[in-house]
Write an enzyme that holds these catalytic residues in place. Sequence first.
Site, PDB file in Angstrom:
ATOM      1  N   ASP A  61     -10.788   2.174  -3.096  1.00  0.00           N
ATOM      2  CA  ASP A  61     -11.286   1.907  -1.744  1.00  0.00           C
ATOM      3  C   ASP A  61     -12.803   1.951  -1.713  1.00  0.00           C
ATOM      4  O   ASP A  61     -13.408   1.625  -0.695  1.00  0.00           O
ATOM      5  CB  ASP A  61     -10.733   2.951  -0.758  1.00  0.00           C
ATOM      6  CG  ASP A  61      -9.398   2.514  -0.175  1.00  0.00           C
ATOM      7  OD1 ASP A  61      -8.970   1.388  -0.455  1.00  0.00           O
ATOM      8  OD2 ASP A  61      -8.780   3.311   0.555  1.00  0.00           O
ATOM      9  N   ASP A  77       0.832  -1.208   0.000  1.00  0.00           N
ATOM     10  CA  ASP A  77       0.000   0.000   0.000  1.00  0.00           C
ATOM     11  C   ASP A  77       0.866   1.258   0.000  1.00  0.00           C
ATOM     12  O   ASP A  77       2.064   1.222   0.326  1.00  0.00           O
ATOM     13  CB  ASP A  77      -0.901  -0.042   1.247  1.00  0.00           C
ATOM     14  CG  ASP A  77      -2.232   0.645   1.028  1.00  0.00           C
ATOM     15  OD1 ASP A  77      -2.344   1.452   0.095  1.00  0.00           O
ATOM     16  OD2 ASP A  77      -3.162   0.379   1.808  1.00  0.00           O
TER      17      ASP A  77
HETATM   18  C1  GLA Z   1      -5.690   1.954   2.288  1.00  0.00           C
HETATM   19  C2  GLA Z   1      -6.140   0.778   1.460  1.00  0.00           C
HETATM   20  C3  GLA Z   1      -7.215   0.008   2.189  1.00  0.00           C
HETATM   21  C4  GLA Z   1      -6.677  -0.452   3.505  1.00  0.00           C
HETATM   22  C5  GLA Z   1      -6.173   0.731   4.311  1.00  0.00           C
HETATM   23  C6  GLA Z   1      -5.469   0.280   5.555  1.00  0.00           C
HETATM   24  O1  GLA Z   1      -6.691   2.901   2.395  1.00  0.00           O
HETATM   25  O2  GLA Z   1      -6.572   1.190   0.203  1.00  0.00           O
HETATM   26  O3  GLA Z   1      -7.647  -1.088   1.419  1.00  0.00           O
HETATM   27  O4  GLA Z   1      -5.648  -1.380   3.293  1.00  0.00           O
HETATM   28  O5  GLA Z   1      -5.264   1.510   3.563  1.00  0.00           O
HETATM   29  O6  GLA Z   1      -4.976   1.322   6.286  1.00  0.00           O
END
Ligand code: GLA
Length: 732
Positions: free
Chosen positions: A550, A480
């Site tokens: 997301d 990420d």
């Molecule tokens: C980002 C990712 C999510 C999740 C969060 C965790 O927003 O896109 O899917 O993994 O971080 O903090």
Amino acid sequence: MTIHFDENKRQFHLFNESISYVMELYRGTYLLQTYFGERIQAFTQSLPYPLKDRSSFSPNPKDWPDRGFSLDSALQEIPGYDTGDYRESICAFTFCDGTKAVGFSYLEHTIFQGKKALDGLPATYVEDDEEAETLEITMIDAKRQLKAVLSYTIFAKRSVITKSIRYQNMGNQVLYINKALSSCLDLPDANFDLLQLPGAWANEKQLKRDRLSMGVHVLDSKRGASSVMQQPFMALMRPEANEHSGEVYGFHFVYSGNFKMATEFSFFEQTRVLIGINDHNFSWKLGANEIFQTPEVVCVYSNKGLNSLSSTFHKLYRERLARGFHKYQERPILINNWESTYFDFTEEKLLAFTQKAQKLGVELFVLDDGWFEGRNSDTTSLGDWIVDKKKLPGGLKQLAKKIQAEGLKFGLWFEPEMISENSQLFEQHPDWHLHVTDYPSSIGRNQYVLDFSRSEVREEIYRQVTQILDNVPIDYIKWDMNRNMTEVASVLRETDQQMETSHRYILGLYEFLEKLTNRYPTILFENCSGGGGRFDPGMVYYMPQSWVSDNTDAVERLKIQYGNSLIFPSVMTCAHLSAVPNHQVGRITPLDTRAAVAMSANFGLMIDLEKESSVDIDKIAEYLQWYKKNRQLLQFGDFYRLLSPFESNHASWVFVNEEKSKAILFFFEILANANKPFIKVKLKGLQESAVYQIQEQTYTGDELMKFGLYLNEELFGDFQSKIIEINRIDSF
Ligand code: GLA
């Protein structure tokens, strides 16, 4: 397929069965763009370069004083700077005398089978030299002792040309690159629509199409990542072109940092297309004999509309951009705990969760954010990749082994490029993040960006990450990256090289990923950046799948996945069935529709199994079974968009296998209407002369494609969907 150089005409012709790309050495010197489009046998015309009657304020090169030629209107491949072309430039330099004028003339060229890798950068590749041919044209400014080697690869069986440039300082004085784009394409007219994929967090890839109008139009990112706001992609479409017909040029930049895509519609109604690293906050010191390699641009041409353009991108990216063990492997159905637990979990809770998941038929469990020491919110602990023994007393190894013993694979979330102020790493190294000394630093999601342009920073993170991967049996990593760069500076870098930082960061990231993915060739890597904030071709080279957004709301996802499908194939596009009310928008959508949207891509779950009713659990188990049965087709089949959610209350797409013996059609009706119009969808990609069966009824392939299929009769309520399986039973 071949690249042909005509000695008499001084003309290069790159062609295969579908496309031609023609360039000419005008008066043996200037590299001019002549034609890019549908395959032509030969190009014999003399182009209307001379613009005598219009050239008053357009300068002429000194050696050709007949006013018959001006760089200001010539269609060029490498326009210079401050030497008579006033349009947007492809490059800019500051030479040792402080001046900037530069112009390139032809020196030599070579043609060879295959395609070279780009040093330190991701790029498309060949597995066999017969797949492509490459032309390298060396252009030089002799006075400035500066060489530019323009590289063009044409693939034998794809409507694709890739382009990049290598600059070399041939002199013994330092020069500064202020701008080094990868490609200039001057098209002879300006009758285009511009198609782009702008967006925002949780709202990525919102397709926009507008008429190209006079002036300069820039799509870019200055965020240090390709970003959620723009994809490094654009297409120029003829106004009459649509999904299934008409001319379209697509451009995609294989790079994950700041980029610039500029179109200039000039007064003479020509279109210049420029693509490369953004010159914003960029400069590069080039010492004697040093080389600067620009990243690659993928140029695709289609005369059959957008679907065909997408199909070219999908195949190229699946076959010759993605790499490694998982490239052609069916991807496991995963369940991710993020929306079910957020930071609040224990080993016990996770094991209860995974037992249920395993019974459903899930194949991989992904432990998301919150597993490392102190990470109970997003304010802390990034940079300390040490397991939190309060949540996981037996450590990651024990958890992984228990989960694997149940028959699931085990995956883990990391955010390696970041540091929290509240972390041991920050205490030890308060200067390891990107920042300007003695100047306030901006925070994003409560964190700073680690300075990946520095090797010692990368080495420490590499040490921490590999320590876990060497000791825990991990099958999958979600990588990420949750904020963009600000105050972009690196403390140890020389003053005159500070503006190299954002590009050096990306080069550092690529080096890291190359090392890591080579060391763990069987781990499946998923790229994520708060959703699709860095889902670009550069990352695809290292990680064969990405989290698109997301936003897991099924209705919002229709648009996001539709936009995404313009360039990325379904196997790379992760989509999860999530809970209702949806966590991002609060909408309640029927389970069937949530499943249909997620199963239109690389399918997974992000639900709390404890909270779904038992009926739903059974249904979910059925979806999983169905998806597994059809996974090959849904992940690797040919994909056709049929109805756009950007244009109507409906969306539809179909997957067809290579043999055209099986297709799966998805149809979505967003809002309900009483007494609604009939909706009929014309299918694509079937065999005209075959008979297909849908439930009890048979149809001919041409009937399904030319007349279509009625779809919305018995649907009732908002957010409805249908999945229709189409099987070939005969040919006639
Ligand atoms: C980002 C990712 C999510 C999740 C969060 C965790 O927003 O896109 O899917 O993994 O971080 O903090």
